[in-house]
Design a protein around this motif. Structure first.
Motif, mmCIF file in Angstrom:
data_model
loop_
_atom_site.group_PDB
_atom_site.id
_atom_site.type_symbol
_atom_site.label_atom_id
_atom_site.label_comp_id
_atom_site.label_asym_id
_atom_site.label_seq_id
_atom_site.Cartn_x
_atom_site.Cartn_y
_atom_site.Cartn_z
ATOM 1 N N ILE A 33 -22.427 -33.842 35.814
ATOM 2 C CA ILE A 33 -21.867 -33.943 34.458
ATOM 3 C C ILE A 33 -21.818 -35.402 34.012
ATOM 4 O O ILE A 33 -22.208 -35.736 32.885
ATOM 5 C CB ILE A 33 -20.471 -33.303 34.400
ATOM 6 C CG1 ILE A 33 -20.585 -31.782 34.588
ATOM 7 C CG2 ILE A 33 -19.758 -33.639 33.091
ATOM 8 C CD1 ILE A 33 -19.272 -31.086 34.861
ATOM 9 N N ILE A 34 -21.365 -36.282 34.891
ATOM 10 C CA ILE A 34 -21.269 -37.700 34.549
ATOM 11 C C ILE A 34 -22.655 -38.266 34.242
ATOM 12 O O ILE A 34 -22.837 -38.985 33.254
ATOM 13 C CB ILE A 34 -20.580 -38.486 35.675
ATOM 14 C CG1 ILE A 34 -19.103 -38.093 35.741
ATOM 15 C CG2 ILE A 34 -20.736 -39.991 35.470
ATOM 16 C CD1 ILE A 34 -18.368 -38.613 36.954
ATOM 17 N N LYS A 35 -23.643 -37.927 35.054
ATOM 18 C CA LYS A 35 -25.005 -38.406 34.809
ATOM 19 C C LYS A 35 -25.528 -37.914 33.462
ATOM 20 O O LYS A 35 -26.193 -38.653 32.738
ATOM 21 C CB LYS A 35 -25.936 -37.961 35.936
ATOM 22 C CG LYS A 35 -25.712 -38.712 37.228
ATOM 23 C CD LYS A 35 -26.591 -38.161 38.338
ATOM 24 C CE LYS A 35 -26.255 -38.831 39.655
ATOM 25 N NZ LYS A 35 -27.011 -38.235 40.782
ATOM 26 N N GLU A 36 -25.251 -36.649 33.141
ATOM 27 C CA GLU A 36 -25.692 -36.103 31.862
ATOM 28 C C GLU A 36 -25.047 -36.832 30.687
ATOM 29 O O GLU A 36 -25.706 -37.168 29.710
ATOM 30 C CB GLU A 36 -25.391 -34.604 31.778
ATOM 31 C CG GLU A 36 -26.273 -33.753 32.648
ATOM 32 C CD GLU A 36 -27.713 -33.747 32.178
ATOM 33 O OE1 GLU A 36 -27.965 -33.703 30.957
ATOM 34 O OE2 GLU A 36 -28.596 -33.794 33.051
ATOM 35 N N VAL A 37 -23.760 -37.085 30.778
ATOM 36 C CA VAL A 37 -23.052 -37.789 29.704
ATOM 37 C C VAL A 37 -23.609 -39.205 29.560
ATOM 38 O O VAL A 37 -23.877 -39.678 28.449
ATOM 39 C CB VAL A 37 -21.532 -37.817 29.967
ATOM 40 C CG1 VAL A 37 -20.832 -38.760 29.011
ATOM 41 C CG2 VAL A 37 -20.951 -36.418 29.852
ATOM 42 N N LEU A 38 -23.792 -39.887 30.689
ATOM 43 C CA LEU A 38 -24.302 -41.252 30.633
ATOM 44 C C LEU A 38 -25.722 -41.312 30.082
ATOM 45 O O LEU A 38 -26.108 -42.301 29.468
ATOM 46 C CB LEU A 38 -24.257 -41.888 32.024
ATOM 47 C CG LEU A 38 -22.860 -42.190 32.563
ATOM 48 C CD1 LEU A 38 -22.956 -42.739 33.978
ATOM 49 C CD2 LEU A 38 -22.105 -43.144 31.669
ATOM 50 N N SER A 39 -26.487 -40.245 30.266
ATOM 51 C CA SER A 39 -27.866 -40.243 29.764
ATOM 52 C C SER A 39 -27.910 -40.269 28.233
ATOM 53 O O SER A 39 -28.913 -40.675 27.650
ATOM 54 C CB SER A 39 -28.630 -39.032 30.292
ATOM 55 O OG SER A 39 -28.190 -37.843 29.670
ATOM 56 N N PHE A 40 -26.821 -39.866 27.578
ATOM 57 C CA PHE A 40 -26.779 -39.870 26.116
ATOM 58 C C PHE A 40 -26.360 -41.225 25.546
ATOM 59 O O PHE A 40 -26.497 -41.465 24.355
ATOM 60 C CB PHE A 40 -25.810 -38.807 25.595
ATOM 61 C CG PHE A 40 -26.287 -37.412 25.824
ATOM 62 C CD1 PHE A 40 -27.322 -36.884 25.070
ATOM 63 C CD2 PHE A 40 -25.719 -36.624 26.813
ATOM 64 C CE1 PHE A 40 -27.769 -35.590 25.283
ATOM 65 C CE2 PHE A 40 -26.161 -35.329 27.030
ATOM 66 C CZ PHE A 40 -27.188 -34.813 26.276
ATOM 67 N N ASP A 44 -28.977 -49.149 28.099
ATOM 68 C CA ASP A 44 -29.898 -50.280 28.180
ATOM 69 C C ASP A 44 -29.417 -51.416 27.288
ATOM 70 O O ASP A 44 -29.435 -52.576 27.682
ATOM 71 C CB ASP A 44 -31.315 -49.869 27.792
ATOM 72 C CG ASP A 44 -31.936 -48.919 28.807
ATOM 73 O OD1 ASP A 44 -31.499 -48.949 29.984
ATOM 74 O OD2 ASP A 44 -32.827 -48.155 28.424
ATOM 75 N N ASP A 45 -28.981 -51.077 26.078
ATOM 76 C CA ASP A 45 -28.458 -52.093 25.168
ATOM 77 C C ASP A 45 -27.204 -52.735 25.740
ATOM 78 O O ASP A 45 -27.014 -53.939 25.655
ATOM 79 C CB ASP A 45 -28.133 -51.485 23.798
ATOM 80 C CG ASP A 45 -29.377 -50.990 23.084
ATOM 81 O OD1 ASP A 45 -30.483 -51.450 23.430
ATOM 82 O OD2 ASP A 45 -29.231 -50.138 22.190
ATOM 83 N N TYR A 46 -26.345 -51.931 26.349
ATOM 84 C CA TYR A 46 -25.112 -52.454 26.925
ATOM 85 C C TYR A 46 -25.416 -53.384 28.094
ATOM 86 O O TYR A 46 -24.834 -54.454 28.206
ATOM 87 C CB TYR A 46 -24.205 -51.309 27.394
ATOM 88 C CG TYR A 46 -22.996 -51.808 28.132
ATOM 89 C CD1 TYR A 46 -21.918 -52.352 27.439
ATOM 90 C CD2 TYR A 46 -22.946 -51.785 29.515
ATOM 91 C CE1 TYR A 46 -20.813 -52.843 28.118
ATOM 92 C CE2 TYR A 46 -21.851 -52.271 30.199
ATOM 93 C CZ TYR A 46 -20.788 -52.800 29.493
ATOM 94 O OH TYR A 46 -19.702 -53.287 30.170
ATOM 95 N N ILE A 47 -26.347 -52.992 28.948
ATOM 96 C CA ILE A 47 -26.693 -53.812 30.118
ATOM 97 C C ILE A 47 -27.266 -55.146 29.658
ATOM 98 O O ILE A 47 -26.903 -56.200 30.182
ATOM 99 C CB ILE A 47 -27.673 -53.054 31.032
ATOM 100 C CG1 ILE A 47 -26.950 -51.873 31.687
ATOM 101 C CG2 ILE A 47 -28.270 -53.971 32.089
ATOM 102 C CD1 ILE A 47 -27.860 -50.908 32.408
ATOM 103 N N GLU A 48 -28.157 -55.116 28.672
ATOM 104 C CA GLU A 48 -28.720 -56.362 28.148
ATOM 105 C C GLU A 48 -27.626 -57.246 27.565
ATOM 106 O O GLU A 48 -27.601 -58.453 27.787
ATOM 107 C CB GLU A 48 -29.785 -56.065 27.094
ATOM 108 C CG GLU A 48 -31.051 -55.476 27.665
ATOM 109 C CD GLU A 48 -32.039 -55.064 26.585
ATOM 110 O OE1 GLU A 48 -31.869 -55.495 25.423
ATOM 111 O OE2 GLU A 48 -32.970 -54.309 26.900
ATOM 112 N N HIS A 49 -26.706 -56.653 26.823
ATOM 113 C CA HIS A 49 -25.610 -57.401 26.211
ATOM 114 C C HIS A 49 -24.721 -58.016 27.290
ATOM 115 O O HIS A 49 -24.335 -59.181 27.200
ATOM 116 C CB HIS A 49 -24.792 -56.486 25.300
ATOM 117 C CG HIS A 49 -23.631 -57.148 24.647
ATOM 118 N ND1 HIS A 49 -23.783 -58.083 23.656
ATOM 119 C CD2 HIS A 49 -22.299 -57.022 24.863
ATOM 120 C CE1 HIS A 49 -22.586 -58.512 23.283
ATOM 121 N NE2 HIS A 49 -21.664 -57.884 23.999
ATOM 122 N N ALA A 50 -24.418 -57.248 28.330
ATOM 123 C CA ALA A 50 -23.572 -57.747 29.414
ATOM 124 C C ALA A 50 -24.268 -58.868 30.168
ATOM 125 O O ALA A 50 -23.636 -59.862 30.546
ATOM 126 C CB ALA A 50 -23.213 -56.613 30.366
#
Length: 58
Positions: A33-40, A44-50
């Protein structure tokens, strides 16, 4: 329902599920369930920003 009440309710449900189906199965289902939610999420934008912020700090 407050956040703490919702959290307590969720914990009760998780305990019941683990008792009924076993901890391993419940863990697998929750992880799915967690993986499915995170897939939405646009992670990628967050990782680049961080990464940009950490480069600015260091």
């Amino acid at each position: 329902m407050t956040k703490s009440q919702a959290f307590a309710h969720t914990i009760k449900i998780a305990v019941k599920a683990k008792n009924a189906f076993g901890q391993e199965m419940v863990n697998q289902k929750v992880n799915t369930i967690i993986k499915e939610v995170l897939s939405f999420l646009p992670l990628d934008d967050y990782i680049e920003h961080a990464q940009d912020e950490s480069e600015d700090d260091g």
